[in-house]
Design a protein around this motif. Sequence first.
Motif, short mmCIF file in Angstrom:
data_model
loop_
_atom_site.label_atom_id
_atom_site.label_comp_id
_atom_site.label_asym_id
_atom_site.label_seq_id
_atom_site.Cartn_x
_atom_site.Cartn_y
_atom_site.Cartn_z
N THR A 109 40.03 39.88 40.33
CA THR A 109 40.35 38.56 40.86
C THR A 109 39.27 37.95 41.74
N GLU A 110 38.32 38.75 42.21
CA GLU A 110 37.24 38.19 43.02
C GLU A 110 35.98 39.03 42.85
N VAL B 72 36.82 33.50 36.91
CA VAL B 72 36.56 34.00 38.26
C VAL B 72 35.08 33.81 38.58
#
Length: 554
Positions: free
Chosen positions: A28-29, A294
């Motif tokens: 997610t990051e 992302v």
Amino acid sequence: MKNVEKYARGYFMPPEASLNWTRKEYITEAPIWCSVDLRDGNQALIVPMNLEEKLEYFKLLVEIGFKEIEVGFPAASETEFAFLRTLIEQDLIPDDVTIQVLTQSREHIIRKTFESLKGAKKAVVHLYNSTSLAQREQVFRKSKEEIIDIALSGAKLLKQCAEETEGNFQFQYSPESFTGTEIDFALDICNRVLDVWKPTAENPVIINLPATVSMSLPHVYASQIEYMSNHLNFREHVILSLHPHNDRGTGVADAELGMLAGAQRVEGTLFGNGERTGNVDIVTLALNMFSHGVDPKLNFENIPAIASVYERLTKMKVSERHPFAGELVFTAFSGSHQDAIAKGMKYREEQNPPHWSVPYLLIDPKDIGRQYEGDIIRINSQSGKGGIGYVLQQKYGLDLPPKMREHFGYCVKNVSDQQQKELMPDEIYDIFVKEYVNIKTPVEFIKFRMLDDEEFQTVVTVRSGNEVKEITGNGNGRLDAISNALQGYLGIDYSDLVYTEHALETGSKSQAVSYIGIKAADGAMHWGCGIDVDILSSSVKALFSAVNQLSRNR
């Protein structure tokens, strides 16, 4: 294969189930990225980079957006030492970039390393020693406690030297050959080092767990990382880092699953350069994240330029099939793939959907500096009508009718097959012009005039060989009248005239393009194209081209 019994699994599973990472769908990051191109990558080159080349490569890494860069092993050679001193003394390190240096757990090397760092605004000092069963038994011939003593003596000396040296230093420890180390021992040695350094929120410590040799399936590495993450001392003040190599071809998968398992940082190189099969490829990792929406926090918007600098400085080659960066990775030769891509691109133009979903293309090539023209669809004997038509439309603005695309597709494939080579767009265009555009033999169109616009009677001036004559005809429209005149003059019959047209370009000097297909008595379709500044003249030239095609083949 012979000798399979020689091999056994040399890795160690965690003593408890460590599978929480399997519940996560995607990353997610972005992690903290640390480039090791100038150390791991450089030491693996046939001819390592000289000082000027290293400085240029460092600049490239900064431009891409790396905030941590391992610049070398300064105690290993004068070149390494001089490179670091040049970066510091010439103030070439941006304020938001942290350099990293590598040192073995040996006193004279550690002291030389800190000598090289004098004046550095901020640096990570990366301490390592080998911990694997194979290294302990075969290389060092030392017990576990003796290996721990090596790590602890180095950790203590780092702390002492940091206190004695002006600068801002962060510590990193790697149990080198982690993947071949018993997990309980790896945890023990890392925790013993952490107990010496006592990380805090203001001064966290990096624990780096390298797949120095990739020895297992990626899910095993992920389970090892999760177990370590769950049991490290001072965990809230530890940055857990990965350093995967690619011995099994799974470096990217190892890193991705390792991040799911709790890693916050990744060390790797551009295009996977490094010892043996190489380090994990940060380009692929970052753009894999990009393909999921992302932001990887690295700028790969001009991959061709980055690859060009990389190849020049390292003397290495980026493979044609390298993910995202390879010359051919966005290229379709297959007819069915080309057709799907062409239709997908047309759908985007018509519908403007919010998300990229073109068949066979994971990301939009233009987002990383690639061009549709010459990158996506290339033509050889395996290509189809969709791809060939797409090349003509994108490069030359020619939007052929579907049935004409099919007819022309066979022409192009036959040429490619006979010549045993890929055809460039200009070659495809030349074939199209030769086969279809403004064909003048056996009958050349010169001009026409209408005798009666209501009855659509026409006189057409034509040239056949050296003879110029006028022929007449009538019909239910101008083009039909000219068509009937031609059929009467040549003594031929055809039916089902198919006609389309469009502007070739915008502006006052735009040209009209017309396409005409006619069906001969035997059922075969014959096609022509006319190009002229006048739309009716382009239509007539297209008709003559189609009729001349029929006459040639008769």
